[in-house]
Design an enzyme around this catalytic site. Structure first.
Site, PDB file in Angstrom:
ATOM      1  N   ARG A 163      -2.416   8.360  -4.717  1.00 30.46           N
ATOM      2  CA  ARG A 163      -1.430   7.629  -3.926  1.00 30.46           C
ATOM      3  C   ARG A 163      -1.189   8.405  -2.632  1.00 30.46           C
ATOM      4  O   ARG A 163      -1.360   9.630  -2.570  1.00 30.46           O
ATOM      5  CB  ARG A 163      -0.107   7.521  -4.683  1.00 30.46           C
ATOM      6  CG  ARG A 163      -0.140   6.605  -5.862  1.00 30.46           C
ATOM      7  CD  ARG A 163       1.225   6.612  -6.570  1.00 30.46           C
ATOM      8  NE  ARG A 163       1.179   5.782  -7.751  1.00 30.46           N
ATOM      9  CZ  ARG A 163       0.763   6.197  -8.943  1.00 30.46           C
ATOM     10  NH1 ARG A 163       0.391   7.450  -9.114  1.00 30.46           N
ATOM     11  NH2 ARG A 163       0.742   5.357  -9.964  1.00 30.46           N
ATOM     12  N   LYS A 180       4.616  10.229  -8.845  1.00 25.45           N
ATOM     13  CA  LYS A 180       5.223   9.036  -9.443  1.00 25.45           C
ATOM     14  C   LYS A 180       5.364   9.132 -10.961  1.00 25.45           C
ATOM     15  O   LYS A 180       6.403   8.819 -11.515  1.00 25.45           O
ATOM     16  CB  LYS A 180       4.420   7.790  -9.073  1.00 25.45           C
ATOM     17  CG  LYS A 180       5.041   6.514  -9.592  1.00 25.45           C
ATOM     18  CD  LYS A 180       4.332   5.290  -9.101  1.00 25.45           C
ATOM     19  CE  LYS A 180       5.021   4.035  -9.617  1.00 25.45           C
ATOM     20  NZ  LYS A 180       4.367   2.830  -9.117  1.00 25.45           N
ATOM     21  N   HIS A 189      -2.171   1.646   0.281  1.00 22.83           N
ATOM     22  CA  HIS A 189      -2.815   1.556  -1.029  1.00 22.83           C
ATOM     23  C   HIS A 189      -4.297   1.169  -0.919  1.00 22.83           C
ATOM     24  O   HIS A 189      -5.016   1.206  -1.922  1.00 22.83           O
ATOM     25  CB  HIS A 189      -2.098   0.544  -1.932  1.00 22.83           C
ATOM     26  CG  HIS A 189      -0.945   1.124  -2.657  1.00 22.83           C
ATOM     27  ND1 HIS A 189      -1.041   1.617  -3.937  1.00 22.83           N
ATOM     28  CD2 HIS A 189       0.339   1.319  -2.271  1.00 22.83           C
ATOM     29  CE1 HIS A 189       0.131   2.067  -4.318  1.00 22.83           C
ATOM     30  NE2 HIS A 189       0.988   1.906  -3.322  1.00 22.83           N
ATOM     31  N   ARG A 209      -6.742   3.856  -2.282  1.00 28.27           N
ATOM     32  CA  ARG A 209      -6.695   3.922  -3.751  1.00 28.27           C
ATOM     33  C   ARG A 209      -7.404   2.717  -4.365  1.00 28.27           C
ATOM     34  O   ARG A 209      -8.156   2.842  -5.324  1.00 28.27           O
ATOM     35  CB  ARG A 209      -5.220   3.971  -4.165  1.00 28.27           C
ATOM     36  CG  ARG A 209      -4.942   4.104  -5.624  1.00 28.27           C
ATOM     37  CD  ARG A 209      -3.429   4.349  -5.784  1.00 28.27           C
ATOM     38  NE  ARG A 209      -2.945   4.166  -7.125  1.00 28.27           N
ATOM     39  CZ  ARG A 209      -2.953   5.087  -8.071  1.00 28.27           C
ATOM     40  NH1 ARG A 209      -3.474   6.269  -7.812  1.00 28.27           N
ATOM     41  NH2 ARG A 209      -2.467   4.838  -9.258  1.00 28.27           N
ATOM     42  N   HIS A 227      -2.006   1.449 -15.709  1.00 32.37           N
ATOM     43  CA  HIS A 227      -1.870   0.035 -16.083  1.00 32.37           C
ATOM     44  C   HIS A 227      -2.077  -0.127 -17.581  1.00 32.37           C
ATOM     45  O   HIS A 227      -2.902   0.557 -18.185  1.00 32.37           O
ATOM     46  CB  HIS A 227      -2.904  -0.823 -15.344  1.00 32.37           C
ATOM     47  CG  HIS A 227      -2.719  -0.820 -13.862  1.00 32.37           C
ATOM     48  ND1 HIS A 227      -3.731  -1.178 -12.997  1.00 32.37           N
ATOM     49  CD2 HIS A 227      -1.658  -0.507 -13.074  1.00 32.37           C
ATOM     50  CE1 HIS A 227      -3.294  -1.093 -11.747  1.00 32.37           C
ATOM     51  NE2 HIS A 227      -2.048  -0.683 -11.767  1.00 32.37           N
ATOM     52  N   TYR A 267      -5.417  -5.609  -9.200  1.00 30.16           N
ATOM     53  CA  TYR A 267      -5.046  -4.541  -8.273  1.00 30.16           C
ATOM     54  C   TYR A 267      -6.223  -4.138  -7.386  1.00 30.16           C
ATOM     55  O   TYR A 267      -6.055  -3.927  -6.186  1.00 30.16           O
ATOM     56  CB  TYR A 267      -4.521  -3.331  -9.054  1.00 30.16           C
ATOM     57  CG  TYR A 267      -4.086  -2.179  -8.191  1.00 30.16           C
ATOM     58  CD1 TYR A 267      -2.866  -2.199  -7.529  1.00 30.16           C
ATOM     59  CD2 TYR A 267      -4.888  -1.050  -8.038  1.00 30.16           C
ATOM     60  CE1 TYR A 267      -2.458  -1.143  -6.733  1.00 30.16           C
ATOM     61  CE2 TYR A 267      -4.489   0.009  -7.246  1.00 30.16           C
ATOM     62  CZ  TYR A 267      -3.270  -0.047  -6.596  1.00 30.16           C
ATOM     63  OH  TYR A 267      -2.876   0.999  -5.799  1.00 30.16           O
TER      64      TYR A 267
END
Length: 188
Positions: A40, A64, A135, A138, A162, A171
């Site tokens: 990230r 995170k 993002h 990533r 996930h 994603y």
């Protein structure tokens, strides 16, 4: 909130790398480490020189989710990275801002995520790419890992945190690719 996409074309990735490298070694390395690590932006910005100096791997605890992540420094950027950090101190941020922070009056802080966003978008616009954000790096990492070996889905799910494969596929943009391909095959 805008939904950003991965960069799907390897030629676009290479063009962005060269574009950034000609303008700023810092920005080039930021992009490269992003697309080769899947970190990230908040984790990229927390990297310090000591974490890469003389090493072939980066070991980091993600901000995170507090997961430990250990990954290879891609050999294609190692020489540039070593040259970039040569005159930096071990405790310097890897991607320092050239400005003094207005609120805290601190210098030698990492670039702001808004700066990273602008840098990525400026480069993307040069090549006609849209829906690019922080993002994107990533997602690009995940997209190409999945495209190269579909067996990596479980690994990607773990890396992204996930719990469902459909979330991971959406994603990284695979769901959109599949939908686009299906629509293009329609024949009425």
């Amino acid at each position: 909130m805008n939904f950003v996409q991965p960069i799907r074309d390897p030629n676009d990735i290479e063009a962005i790398k060269q574009y950034l490298k000609l303008r700023s070694l810092r920005n080039y390395l930021f992009f490269c480490i992003g697309i080769y690590s899947g970190l990230r932006v908040s984790d990229l910005l927390s990297l310090k020189v000591w974490m890469v100096r003389g090493k072939t791997r980066i070991d980091i605890v993600e901000k995170k989710n507090k997961n430990r992540k250990n990954f290879v420094i891609h050999p294609s950027i190692k020489e540039d990275l070593d040259r970039y950090i040569k005159n930096m101190k071990d405790d310097d941020y890897l991607f320092p801002s050239r400005q003094i922070k207005m609120k805290s009056k601190l210098s030698k802080q990492p670039i702001d995520r808004s700066t990273a966003y602008r840098m990525l978008n400026d480069a993307a616009q040069q090549f006609g790419l849209q829906e690019i954000g922080t993002h994107t790096m990533r997602k690009t990492w995940g997209y190409f890992l999945y495209r190269q070996n579909h067996l990596n889905l479980a690994l990607l799910m773990e890396a992204f945190g996930h719990s469902d494969p459909t979330i991971t596929l959406r994603y990284i943009g695979i769901t959109q690719d599949m939908m686009d391909a299906a629509i293009l095959q329609l024949n009425y």
